[in-house]
Design an enzyme around this catalytic site. Structure first.
Site, PDB file in Angstrom:
ATOM      1  N   MET A  26       0.987  -1.211  -0.246  1.00  0.00           N
ATOM      2  CA  MET A  26       0.047  -0.058   0.088  1.00  0.00           C
ATOM      3  C   MET A  26       0.856   1.112  -0.185  1.00  0.00           C
ATOM      4  O   MET A  26       0.456   2.427   0.376  1.00  0.00           O
ATOM      5  CB  MET A  26      -1.126   0.138   1.333  1.00  0.00           C
ATOM      6  N   LEU A  29       6.706   3.031   1.532  1.00  0.00           N
ATOM      7  CA  LEU A  29       7.757   1.910   1.665  1.00  0.00           C
ATOM      8  C   LEU A  29       8.815   1.957   2.680  1.00  0.00           C
ATOM      9  O   LEU A  29       9.026   3.201   2.963  1.00  0.00           O
ATOM     10  CB  LEU A  29       8.429   1.632   0.282  1.00  0.00           C
ATOM     11  N   GLY A  32      11.255  -2.999   5.350  1.00  0.00           N
ATOM     12  CA  GLY A  32      10.302  -4.169   5.356  1.00  0.00           C
ATOM     13  C   GLY A  32      10.137  -4.443   3.930  1.00  0.00           C
ATOM     14  O   GLY A  32      10.203  -5.863   3.547  1.00  0.00           O
ATOM     15  N   HIS A  33       9.713  -3.495   3.173  1.00  0.00           N
ATOM     16  CA  HIS A  33       9.048  -3.941   1.839  1.00  0.00           C
ATOM     17  C   HIS A  33      10.129  -4.069   0.852  1.00  0.00           C
ATOM     18  O   HIS A  33      10.504  -4.943   0.027  1.00  0.00           O
ATOM     19  CB  HIS A  33       8.622  -2.515   1.372  1.00  0.00           C
ATOM     20  N   GLN A  57     -10.320  -2.742   2.375  1.00  0.00           N
ATOM     21  CA  GLN A  57      -9.774  -3.402   3.568  1.00  0.00           C
ATOM     22  C   GLN A  57     -10.119  -2.159   4.612  1.00  0.00           C
ATOM     23  O   GLN A  57      -9.245  -2.489   5.724  1.00  0.00           O
ATOM     24  CB  GLN A  57      -8.385  -3.810   3.067  1.00  0.00           C
ATOM     25  N   GLU A 144       5.915 -11.522   7.067  1.00  0.00           N
ATOM     26  CA  GLU A 144       5.355 -12.123   8.447  1.00  0.00           C
ATOM     27  C   GLU A 144       4.848 -11.507   9.531  1.00  0.00           C
ATOM     28  O   GLU A 144       3.947 -11.771  10.324  1.00  0.00           O
ATOM     29  CB  GLU A 144       6.397 -13.145   9.108  1.00  0.00           C
ATOM     30  N   LYS A 145       4.976 -10.174   9.300  1.00  0.00           N
ATOM     31  CA  LYS A 145       4.671  -9.093  10.571  1.00  0.00           C
ATOM     32  C   LYS A 145       2.919  -9.070  10.440  1.00  0.00           C
ATOM     33  O   LYS A 145       2.386  -9.199  11.454  1.00  0.00           O
ATOM     34  CB  LYS A 145       5.177  -7.581  10.055  1.00  0.00           C
ATOM     35  N   SER A 181       6.645  -0.696  10.180  1.00  0.00           N
ATOM     36  CA  SER A 181       5.282  -0.526   9.737  1.00  0.00           C
ATOM     37  C   SER A 181       5.211   0.626   9.378  1.00  0.00           C
ATOM     38  O   SER A 181       5.572   1.669   9.828  1.00  0.00           O
ATOM     39  CB  SER A 181       4.391  -0.927  10.672  1.00  0.00           C
ATOM     40  N   ARG A 183       2.640   2.691   9.456  1.00  0.00           N
ATOM     41  CA  ARG A 183       2.005   3.308  10.568  1.00  0.00           C
ATOM     42  C   ARG A 183       2.877   3.861  11.662  1.00  0.00           C
ATOM     43  O   ARG A 183       2.509   4.582  12.317  1.00  0.00           O
ATOM     44  CB  ARG A 183       0.749   2.561  10.980  1.00  0.00           C
TER      45      ARG A 183
HETATM   46  O1  PAF Z   1      -0.138  -5.773   3.753  1.00  0.00           O
HETATM   47  C1  PAF Z   1      -0.359  -4.965   2.833  1.00  0.00           C
HETATM   48  O2  PAF Z   1       0.112  -3.680   2.540  1.00  0.00           O
HETATM   49  C2  PAF Z   1      -1.781  -4.888   2.322  1.00  0.00           C
HETATM   50  O3  PAF Z   1      -2.723  -5.528   3.286  1.00  0.00           O
HETATM   51  C3  PAF Z   1      -2.042  -5.552   0.932  1.00  0.00           C
HETATM   52  C4  PAF Z   1      -1.180  -7.130   1.130  1.00  0.00           C
HETATM   53  C5  PAF Z   1      -0.816  -4.843   0.160  1.00  0.00           C
HETATM   54  C6  PAF Z   1      -3.161  -5.841   0.414  1.00  0.00           C
HETATM   55  O4  PAF Z   1      -3.933  -4.421   0.187  1.00  0.00           O
END
Ligand code: PAF
Length: 271
Positions: A26, A29, A32-33, A57, A144-145, A181, A183
């Site tokens: 999402m 970044l 972790g990404h 979501q 896995e987070k 994260s 956030r």
């Molecule tokens: O973990 C996330 O960033 C989101 O839930 C995902 C898997 C990209 C789906 O929108």
């Protein structure tokens, strides 16, 4: 790096790429990404990342509107990480007017985050199914987070016979142990200093159980410590790693969700 923002462009770009591994994100970044991108490179000759803040979501009272967005920086990071293709669909491209299909997951998606955030895993499962279909990826990487998310996606892929490998990658942590994260940036400096108490309490509980403490006593001590440190705990529980069913004792996964100020922190560890 190629960039696609609509399906015709995505399809044209995919035609000239070999089999690819997908990193769904999402955006906003962080390291972790980047670890997911590095792992993706081991899975397929081409690597794609999607950036899409998925409205489906988020619940009505959640942080969709303030979810961090930093597209230019994300694209630079993807480019520097050697990503071949960035897929940045608009909300209209992902969910055209008139859409009427969602994916409902039970099993691993029930309870915990599924209970705290009704509809959340429906949104995750729906967007991931679409991302897998759109890109034709042979593998997809998930941290896995978000342990329950990882198991829920595995469940969808199994149940719908999707020809894609789901790869879980270890949680990347800050130096003090806090799980990375997008956030975390919403933590105030004081909250940020306090936040590592969550993984600290989890590790202490796991160590106590390994020394022979009963799970009930170890978890009670962790809960009390977290409350004293200012956390509002949603759950701290031992679960079966794949089904997420609560279980009485290790071997298990210790999962936690706790609010610190306005930020909800998730973590999990093998126990
Ligand atoms: O973990 C996330 O960033 C989101 O839930 C995902 C898997 C990209 C789906 O929108």
């Amino acid at each position: 790096m190629r960039i696609a923002r609509d399906l015709p462009t995505l399809r044209a770009e995919l035609a000239s790429l070999g089999p690819l591994a997908l990193v769904p994100t999402m955006g906003a970044l962080h390291e972790g990404h980047l670890s997911l991108l590095a792992a993706a490179r081991q899975e397929a000759p081409a690597v794609a990342a999607s950036i899409f803040v998925n409205p489906l979501q988020f619940g009505p009272n959640e942080d969709l509107s303030r979810y961090p967005r930093q597209e230019a920086r994300d694209l630079e990071m993807l480019e520097a990480a050697g990503c071949d293709l960035a897929w940045l669909p608009s909300v209209e491209a992902m969910y055209p007017p008139g859409r009427a299909t969602t994916i409902d997951v039970e099993g691993a998606a029930e309870g915990w985050e599924g209970a705290a955030r009704p509809g959340h895993f429906r949104g995750v499962a729906t967007v991931c199914t679409k991302l897998f279909q759109q890109t034709g990826a042979v593998a997809a990487m998930f941290g896995e987070k978000d342990w329950q998310q990882l198991q829920a996606i595995r469940q969808v892929v199994r149940d719908l016979d999707m020809p894609i490998r789901i790869i879980g990658c270890p949680t990347v942590r800050e130096a003090d142990g806090l799980a990375m994260s997008s956030r975390n940036r919403f933590l105030s400096p004081a909250e940020r200093a306090q936040a590592a108490a969550l993984p600290g309490a989890m590790q202490a509980a796991i160590a106590a159980m390994a020394r022979g403490a009963t799970p009930a006593a170890a978890l009670a001590e962790a809960r009390a410590g977290l409350a004293a440190a200012g956390f509002a705990l949603d759950y701290l529980a031992l679960v079966e790693p794949e089904t997420l069913r609560a279980c009485a004792a290790p071997p298990a996964r210790l999962i936690a969700a706790a609010r610190l100020g306005g930020v909800r922190l998730l973590d999990n560890m093998p126990a």
